[in-house]
Each structure stands twice: as structure tokens, then as C-alpha cells.
Design an enzyme around this catalytic site. Structure first.
Site, PDB file in Angstrom:
ATOM      1  N   GLN A 192     100.309  89.663  43.874  1.00  0.00           N
ATOM      2  CA  GLN A 192      99.198  89.828  45.258  1.00  0.00           C
ATOM      3  C   GLN A 192      98.926  88.205  45.451  1.00  0.00           C
ATOM      4  O   GLN A 192      99.056  87.605  46.604  1.00  0.00           O
ATOM      5  CB  GLN A 192      99.003  90.337  45.553  1.00  0.00           C
ATOM      6  CG  GLN A 192     100.091  91.604  45.807  1.00  0.00           C
ATOM      7  CD  GLN A 192     100.825  91.816  46.244  1.00  0.00           C
ATOM      8  OE1 GLN A 192     101.064  90.813  46.841  1.00  0.00           O
ATOM      9  NE2 GLN A 192     101.215  93.251  46.056  1.00  0.00           N
ATOM     10  N   SER A 214     103.886  89.207  38.128  1.00  0.00           N
ATOM     11  CA  SER A 214     105.323  90.175  38.485  1.00  0.00           C
ATOM     12  C   SER A 214     106.317  88.549  39.393  1.00  0.00           C
ATOM     13  O   SER A 214     106.471  88.167  40.326  1.00  0.00           O
ATOM     14  CB  SER A 214     104.499  91.292  38.833  1.00  0.00           C
ATOM     15  OG  SER A 214     106.069  91.516  40.089  1.00  0.00           O
ATOM     16  N   HIS A 261     109.302  90.912  40.476  1.00  0.00           N
ATOM     17  CA  HIS A 261     109.256  91.104  42.217  1.00  0.00           C
ATOM     18  C   HIS A 261     109.005  90.454  43.071  1.00  0.00           C
ATOM     19  O   HIS A 261     109.533  91.488  44.553  1.00  0.00           O
ATOM     20  CB  HIS A 261     109.803  92.401  42.083  1.00  0.00           C
ATOM     21  CG  HIS A 261     108.990  93.317  41.980  1.00  0.00           C
ATOM     22  ND1 HIS A 261     108.702  94.144  43.441  1.00  0.00           N
ATOM     23  CD2 HIS A 261     108.110  93.778  41.178  1.00  0.00           C
ATOM     24  CE1 HIS A 261     107.988  95.351  42.373  1.00  0.00           C
ATOM     25  NE2 HIS A 261     107.185  94.855  41.306  1.00  0.00           N
ATOM     26  N   CYS A 318     101.694 111.648  50.492  1.00  0.00           N
ATOM     27  CA  CYS A 318     101.277 112.870  50.310  1.00  0.00           C
ATOM     28  C   CYS A 318     101.322 113.802  49.309  1.00  0.00           C
ATOM     29  O   CYS A 318     101.513 113.005  47.765  1.00  0.00           O
ATOM     30  CB  CYS A 318     102.680 113.901  50.928  1.00  0.00           C
ATOM     31  SG  CYS A 318     103.357 113.413  52.402  1.00  0.00           S
TER      32      CYS A 318
HETATM   33  N1  PMP Z   1      99.544  94.541  40.822  1.00  0.00           N
HETATM   34  C1  PMP Z   1      99.142  94.318  41.481  1.00  0.00           C
HETATM   35  C2  PMP Z   1      98.686  93.199  42.517  1.00  0.00           C
HETATM   36  C3  PMP Z   1     100.949  95.075  42.795  1.00  0.00           C
HETATM   37  O1  PMP Z   1     100.571  94.908  44.248  1.00  0.00           O
HETATM   38  C4  PMP Z   1     102.243  95.740  41.577  1.00  0.00           C
HETATM   39  C5  PMP Z   1     103.052  96.326  42.608  1.00  0.00           C
HETATM   40  N2  PMP Z   1     102.773  96.870  43.583  1.00  0.00           N
HETATM   41  C6  PMP Z   1     101.743  95.604  40.739  1.00  0.00           C
HETATM   42  C7  PMP Z   1      99.920  95.507  39.838  1.00  0.00           C
HETATM   43  C8  PMP Z   1     102.236  95.676  39.744  1.00  0.00           C
HETATM   44  O2  PMP Z   1     103.578  95.700  39.558  1.00  0.00           O
HETATM   45  P1  PMP Z   1     104.863  95.702  38.505  1.00  0.00           P
HETATM   46  O3  PMP Z   1     106.193  96.147  39.663  1.00  0.00           O
HETATM   47  O4  PMP Z   1     105.455  94.773  38.049  1.00  0.00           O
HETATM   48  O5  PMP Z   1     104.791  96.026  37.422  1.00  0.00           O
END
Ligand code: PMP
Length: 380
Positions: free
Chosen positions: A180, A200, A202, A324
């Protein structure tokens, strides 16, 4: 009517420039980068090399320090499992309760291994660890500390620069989940001296299902065991035919993120602050769960104290503070660590902005939240 999307911490759309870079690698340029005997393979290998260099440049690493994975979950799991076998046990690991579930679950798994001990660093009311608290947990057997750079729910930043200094002084590896952080704040592995870093695709306008792990190769060279055994890809550490279109997309996404980060962060912080200020004025008692300043520019996590937030707000795509389970609405582990009750968590929203968020979106969101929350509470 299309909902206003304010859930960019959950995922982002693929940037059209990223998609354009990826497309040829599904069709005409479909070669396997491991096919070293012909031009289809060479073309694919060149594209992978270019992406590796783009990612490395964007975070100040060397290309051979970038290893492709399926995303940050895999990168995080690899760090935890991969450091277990490379040192003499007993071993000790440190993390905190506000990490992403991919670190929390991996550390819970570690706790069940023989000859391994885990310490959980306490967090303040914003979910941040302090260097002094972490220093007290260090033992002669400590192998790794893992602390996220930016929290996905609250946006709070951990003091990574001070933590890496502490790690260096004690010859401990420091891993940071920067999923993030990339694209939102400057992330540089030489300035910060992290040893391992997860990211990551996405979350940065790249494709889903692709990510990377930075593994430091000098000062110190990190010793980590392979995650997947097979055809020897990724220098023998993570086997499997490379996801070439995804990797090309990740490379392009990292380049764009680095180029626009400063400007976008300022723009989004301005909009986020406008949203925050209006909500504070509209809902007396509103509690802001992230740190006031040490916070990602795009994230606002708020508890509507004294109000009931409706279970569905169809007009805005946002994330809630509770999930939930069969019996009740449980606060997320992060909000639990911040001390929020289940009721408070039910009335907590995370609003996360992105590159397409406009001032009109923010003004409309303020109007919708006033309307739906005030309507719900006048019924109550
Ligand atoms: N770490 C953090 C801080 C994330 O926000 C996320 C995704 N929600 C992940 C790891 C996992 O990433 P990925 O969807 O690429 O597995």
C-alpha cells in the site's frame, strides 16, 4: 447509476497504458522466456528483463534483486517460510498485530513450528509500532522483523527508516510489506535499507495475480530458501513459467507509479482532507482511525461514533470495518488491535481514493453519506 468507487486500497483498474503494453504478450509475442533457442523466447525474455529493470528503478533496487511472484500474499509468505531454513534454530521473529492477513497468518503458522518463537510488537491507537517497543523485543536469536510500510485499512505509516536502522544495528533482516506504499509515498530500498520488500500489481493500476519480492543482494546478501522447486526460473528460487503479460504490466505500472506519485499524492491528499473535514463537521464525534499526519495520502478510515451506519450504501463502493462471521459482525483484526469495539467497527468505513477520483466524486460522497447516515439515525 454507477457507484462512486472509493475502494482503491482493495484494488485499482488497469491503466490503459499498462494494458496496451501487456496485450502483445498474450498473442503474437507469446514465447516462453525460458526458450533460449529461438526468437519467440528471446522476445519474451527481453520483455521480462525490461520489466525487472523498470521495477528495480522505481524502488532503487538492482534488477537481479527483483523476483516475480503471484502477488504480495505470496511475497509475504515466501519471506516468512524462506528464512526459516537458512539459519540455525532456535529462531525468533517479530511482527505486529496490524499487519495484513498474509503476514498475520504466516506468523501464526510460525508460532506452531518447533524451535521458533514469535513476538508481537504493541501498537499505538493509530496502529503504528514504536522503535523503542520493538528494540525491547530483540533477542540474540532474532532473525527477522516484518513491518508494513503503510497500513491497508487505516493508512497509518510505520517508522520504517528508524526500524531498518535498529535492524541493521542488531544484524536482523527487516522485511516491509510495501503493497500500500508503492505509488502513494516515496519507496526506496537504498534510502530506507530494507532487506526484503513485497509489492503487488493490482494496487498500482497493474494486473491482478502478479507481484514481486525485492531480496537484497549486498550489504547484506539475504539468505533465503527457494519458494517453488522446478525449472530453475528466477535464479532457482521461484520456479514456474513466468507470467509474461502480467510481468510486463507490473513493470509498466511501477514506472508510471514512480512518475506520477508526487503529484497524485498531493492531489489525493487534498481531496481526502476535504472529505475528512466535511465529515468531521457533519458528524460530531467522528473518530479518525489513521494517524493525523503519518498517513497515506489516499486513505480515510472513520468511525461514526454515536451513529448507526447502514449495512448497505449502494451509491458508493467503500470498505467496512467489520466482517461477518456466522454469529456476529467481527471487527477486522486491525481495528481490534486499535481497541475498537464490535459496534464501533460496524460503524466504521474505509474510503480510499485513487487516480480517477475527482472533486465531484468527493462532494457527491459527502452528500450521500450525510443523507444515508442521517436518514438511518432519524429512524432509530
Ligand atoms: N499486503 C497488503 C498491505 C495488502 O493491502 C494486500 C492486498 N489487500 C496484500 C498484502 C495482498 O496482496 P495480493 O492481493 O497481491 O496478494
Amino acid at each position: 447509476m454507477k457507484a462512486i468507487y472509493l475502494d482503491y486500497n482493495a484494488t485499482t483498474p488497469v491503466d490503459p497504458q499498462v494494458l496496451a503494453a501487456m496485450l502483445p504478450f498474450f498473442t503474437e509475442q507469446f514465447g516462453n522466456p525460458a526458450s533460449s533457442g529461438h526468437s519467440f523466447g528471446w522476445q519474451a525474455e527481453q520483455a521480462v528483463q525490461k520489466a525487472r529493470a523498470q521495477i528495480a528503478t522505481s524502488i532503487g533496487a538492482l534488477p537481479h534483486e527483483i523476483f516475480f511472484t503471484s502477488g504480495a500474499t505470496e511475497s509475504n509468505n515466501w519471506v516468512v517460510r524462506g528464512l526459516l531454513e537458512t539459519a540455525r534454530q532456535p529462531l525468533h521473529f517479530i511482527t505486529s498485530p496490524t499487519e495484513h492477513s498474509s503476514i498475520l497468518s504466516a506468523f501464526k503458522w510460525l508460532e506452531g513450528q518447533s524451535n521458533v518463537e514469535v513476538s508481537w510488537a504493541p501498537v499505538n491507537k493509530y496502529g503504528q509500532v514504536s522503535v523503542d517497543d520493538v528494540a525491547k523485543l530483540i533477542r540474540p536469536t532474532t532473525r527477522l522483523m516484518s513491518f508494513m510500510w503503510v497500513n491497508n485499512e487505516t493508512g497509518s505509516l510505520n517508522p520504517i527508516l528508524q526500524l531498518t536502522k535498529l535492524a541493521k544495528e542488531n544484524k536482523i533482516y527487516l522485511h516491509s510489506d510495501a503493497t500500500q506504499a508503492v505509488g502513494k509515498i516515496p519507496v526506496h530500498v537504498e534510502n530506507s535499507l530494507v532487506d526484503l520488500l513485497s509489492l503487488s500489481g493490482h494496487k498500482i493500476y497493474g494486473p491482478k495475480g502478479v507481484g514481486a519480492l525485492f531480496i537484497r543482494s549486498r550489504n547484506p546478501k539475504v539468505q533465503i530458501s527457494p519458494l517453488l522447486l522446478g525449472g530453475g526460473q528466477e535464479r532457482g528460487l521461484r520456479a514456474g513459467t513466468l507470467n509474461v503479460p502480467g510481468i510486463v504490466g507490473l513493470g509498466e505500472a511501477c514506472s508510471i507509479a514512480a512518475a506520477v506519485q508526487q503529484q497524485e499524492s498531493m492531489r489525493q491528499a487534498g481531496l481526502r482532507d476535504l472529505l475528512q473535514q466535511n465529515l468531521v463537521e457533519s458528524f460530531p464525534g467522528l473518530q479518525i482511525n489513521g494517524h493525523p499526519d503519518e498517513r497515506s495520502p489516499n486513505t480515510l478510515n472513520v468511525t461514526f461514533k454515536g451513529y448507526v451506519v447502514p449495512a448497505q450504501i449502494a451509491a458508493i463502493a467503500i470498505s467496512r470495518g467489520s466482517a461477518c462471521n456466522s454469529e456476529s459482525m467481527r471487527a477486522s483484526p486491525v481495528l481490534q488491535a486499535l481497541g475498537l469495539s464490535e459496534t464501533d467497527a460496524q460503524n466504521t468505513l474505509r474510503l480510499s481514493l485513487g487516480r480517477s477520483t475527482s472533486k465531484e466524486d468527493i462532494l457527491a460522497t459527502i452528500g450521500i453519506l450525510r443523507q444515508v447516515i442521517q436518514a438511518k439515525n432519524s429512524q432509530a
